[in-house]
Motif scaffolding. Structure first.
Motif, PDB file in Angstrom:
ATOM      1  N   VAL A  12       0.846  -1.183   0.000  1.00 57.45           N
ATOM      2  CA  VAL A  12       0.000   0.000   0.000  1.00 57.45           C
ATOM      3  C   VAL A  12       0.888   1.242   0.000  1.00 57.45           C
ATOM      4  CG1 VAL A  12      -1.776   1.262   1.277  1.00 57.45           C
ATOM      5  CG2 VAL A  12      -1.838  -1.242   1.177  1.00 57.45           C
ATOM      6  N   ASN A  13       0.587   2.184  -0.877  1.00 54.21           N
ATOM      7  CA  ASN A  13       1.332   3.436  -1.019  1.00 54.21           C
ATOM      8  C   ASN A  13       2.800   3.225  -1.374  1.00 54.21           C
ATOM      9  OD1 ASN A  13      -0.954   5.039  -0.458  1.00 54.21           O
ATOM     10  ND2 ASN A  13      -0.653   4.706   1.726  1.00 54.21           N
ATOM     11  N   GLY A  14       3.106   2.114  -2.016  1.00 49.92           N
ATOM     12  CA  GLY A  14       4.475   1.824  -2.421  1.00 49.92           C
ATOM     13  C   GLY A  14       4.856   2.543  -3.701  1.00 49.92           C
ATOM     14  N   LEU A  20       1.844   5.741 -10.262  1.00 51.95           N
ATOM     15  CA  LEU A  20       0.492   6.000 -10.781  1.00 51.95           C
ATOM     16  C   LEU A  20       0.014   7.394 -10.384  1.00 51.95           C
ATOM     17  CD1 LEU A  20      -1.085   2.497 -10.113  1.00 51.95           C
ATOM     18  CD2 LEU A  20      -0.608   3.517 -12.351  1.00 51.95           C
ATOM     19  N   GLU A  21       0.330   7.814  -9.181  1.00 52.13           N
ATOM     20  CA  GLU A  21      -0.046   9.170  -8.736  1.00 52.13           C
ATOM     21  C   GLU A  21       0.580  10.230  -9.638  1.00 52.13           C
ATOM     22  OE1 GLU A  21      -2.159  10.403  -6.718  1.00 52.13           O
ATOM     23  OE2 GLU A  21      -2.610   8.895  -5.193  1.00 52.13           O
ATOM     24  N   ALA A  22       1.810   9.995 -10.096  1.00 52.75           N
ATOM     25  CA  ALA A  22       2.464  10.966 -10.983  1.00 52.75           C
ATOM     26  C   ALA A  22       1.708  11.083 -12.304  1.00 52.75           C
ATOM     27  CB  ALA A  22       3.920  10.554 -11.230  1.00 52.75           C
ATOM     28  N   VAL A  23       1.223   9.954 -12.834  1.00 51.75           N
ATOM     29  CA  VAL A  23       0.431   9.990 -14.071  1.00 51.75           C
ATOM     30  C   VAL A  23      -0.887  10.717 -13.814  1.00 51.75           C
ATOM     31  CG1 VAL A  23      -0.695   8.614 -15.864  1.00 51.75           C
ATOM     32  CG2 VAL A  23       1.439   7.787 -14.830  1.00 51.75           C
ATOM     33  N   LEU A  24      -1.549  10.345 -12.737  1.00 53.24           N
ATOM     34  CA  LEU A  24      -2.863  10.926 -12.431  1.00 53.24           C
ATOM     35  C   LEU A  24      -2.787  12.423 -12.161  1.00 53.24           C
ATOM     36  CD1 LEU A  24      -4.372   8.075 -10.216  1.00 53.24           C
ATOM     37  CD2 LEU A  24      -4.699   8.477 -12.673  1.00 53.24           C
ATOM     38  N   ILE A  32      -9.228  16.210 -15.987  1.00 52.12           N
ATOM     39  CA  ILE A  32      -9.798  14.863 -16.055  1.00 52.12           C
ATOM     40  C   ILE A  32      -9.915  14.298 -14.647  1.00 52.12           C
ATOM     41  CG2 ILE A  32      -9.396  12.501 -16.899  1.00 52.12           C
ATOM     42  CD1 ILE A  32      -8.014  13.856 -19.355  1.00 52.12           C
ATOM     43  N   GLU A  33     -11.093  13.780 -14.338  1.00 51.65           N
ATOM     44  CA  GLU A  33     -11.331  13.159 -13.036  1.00 51.65           C
ATOM     45  C   GLU A  33     -10.556  11.847 -12.962  1.00 51.65           C
ATOM     46  OE1 GLU A  33     -15.055  11.224 -10.548  1.00 51.65           O
ATOM     47  OE2 GLU A  33     -15.477  12.424 -12.329  1.00 51.65           O
ATOM     48  N   THR A  34      -9.997  11.550 -11.790  1.00 54.38           N
ATOM     49  CA  THR A  34      -9.216  10.324 -11.639  1.00 54.38           C
ATOM     50  C   THR A  34      -9.623   9.583 -10.371  1.00 54.38           C
ATOM     51  OG1 THR A  34      -7.410  11.331 -10.376  1.00 54.38           O
ATOM     52  CG2 THR A  34      -7.222  11.369 -12.793  1.00 54.38           C
ATOM     53  N   GLU A  35      -9.350   8.287 -10.394  1.00 58.72           N
ATOM     54  CA  GLU A  35      -9.552   7.440  -9.217  1.00 58.72           C
ATOM     55  C   GLU A  35      -8.455   6.382  -9.221  1.00 58.72           C
ATOM     56  OE1 GLU A  35     -12.955   4.632  -7.069  1.00 58.72           O
ATOM     57  OE2 GLU A  35     -13.331   5.444  -9.071  1.00 58.72           O
ATOM     58  N   LEU A  36      -7.845   6.173  -8.070  1.00 60.06           N
ATOM     59  CA  LEU A  36      -6.790   5.174  -7.918  1.00 60.06           C
ATOM     60  C   LEU A  36      -7.270   4.110  -6.947  1.00 60.06           C
ATOM     61  CD1 LEU A  36      -3.967   4.004  -8.297  1.00 60.06           C
ATOM     62  CD2 LEU A  36      -3.116   5.718  -6.687  1.00 60.06           C
ATOM     63  N   ILE A  37      -7.273   2.870  -7.393  1.00 54.35           N
ATOM     64  CA  ILE A  37      -7.746   1.753  -6.583  1.00 54.35           C
ATOM     65  C   ILE A  37      -6.586   0.798  -6.338  1.00 54.35           C
ATOM     66  CG2 ILE A  37      -9.311  -0.233  -6.507  1.00 54.35           C
ATOM     67  CD1 ILE A  37     -11.179   1.436  -8.379  1.00 54.35           C
ATOM     68  N   ASP A  38      -6.320   0.545  -5.076  1.00 52.40           N
ATOM     69  CA  ASP A  38      -5.294  -0.427  -4.698  1.00 52.40           C
ATOM     70  C   ASP A  38      -5.948  -1.795  -4.606  1.00 52.40           C
ATOM     71  OD1 ASP A  38      -2.927   1.278  -4.240  1.00 52.40           O
ATOM     72  OD2 ASP A  38      -4.169   2.177  -2.678  1.00 52.40           O
TER      73      ASP A  38
END
Length: 190
Positions: A12-14, A20-24, A32-38
């Motif tokens: 988690v949060n690795g 992925l956060e950098a892309v988002l 653009i709306e984003t959502e990140l799912i672990d």
């Protein structure tokens, strides 16, 4: 427009989450709306290849004990899909493999649900194997008739220990370029 990203790392949060956060972040800058799912927070079972999703045509997996069906609907509703995985023994993690096998089997068996969506793969590795991970995820996008944006290099970040992604400036720049290219492509298609 919306992009949903799935992190296949069991950490988690690795580093994969951070890549992925950098892309988002770039996608958000473009409105653009984003959502990140672990997905590592789930015990996703592997596909049984029972064919029920193809037979039933209900956009669902009959193994309903986890959140896979919810994730498939998020993918269906999104304009873009990103799948990220660290590289374990030369390929994607078991968590990522269980996720993509079931999700894309459902998509293909239900009228190619992800056709013409924008898809991007992100791979994280210590030294080698990321290109295989990157390639395997992209193959799923391509056989699902999705559109894959180009980049200045492969969508790969090198990292081992927690937080190492921050020291791979070239990898992070590649992630930012991916976000900008994905946004541009989605807007052109939209």
């Amino acid at each position: 427009m919306k992009v949903v990203a799935f992190n296949g790392s069991p950490r988690v949060n690795g580093n994969t989450h951070q890549a992925l956060e950098a892309v988002l972040a770039e996608l958000k800058k473009e409105g653009i709306e984003t959502e990140l799912i672990d997905i590592c927070r789930e015990e996703l079972k592997p596909c049984r290849a029972c064919g029920a999703c193809r037979k039933n045509k209900d956009e669902r997996c009959v193994m309903a004990e986890d959140r896979l069906n919810e994730y498939v609907q998020k993918m269906k509703a999104a304009d873009g899909i990103i799948i990220g995985s660290p590289t374990y023994f030369g390929n994607m993690t078991a968590q990522t493999k269980a996720f993509v096998d079931r999700a894309f089997y459902i998509g293909r068996g239900n009228g190619d649900m992800f056709r013409r969506k924008v898809g991007a793969a992100v791979a994280v590795n210590r030294r080698a194997g990321a290109l295989d991970t990157f390639d395997e995820i992209n193959k799923l996008f391509l056989i699902s008739q999705m559109i894959v944006p180009g980049n200045s290099y492969w969508n790969v970040v090198s990292a081992l220990n927690a937080g190492d992604v921050a020291s791979d400036e070239e990898g992070l720049q590649t992630m930012r370029t991916l976000g900008r290219n994905m946004a541009w492509l989605m807007k052109k298609l939209g």
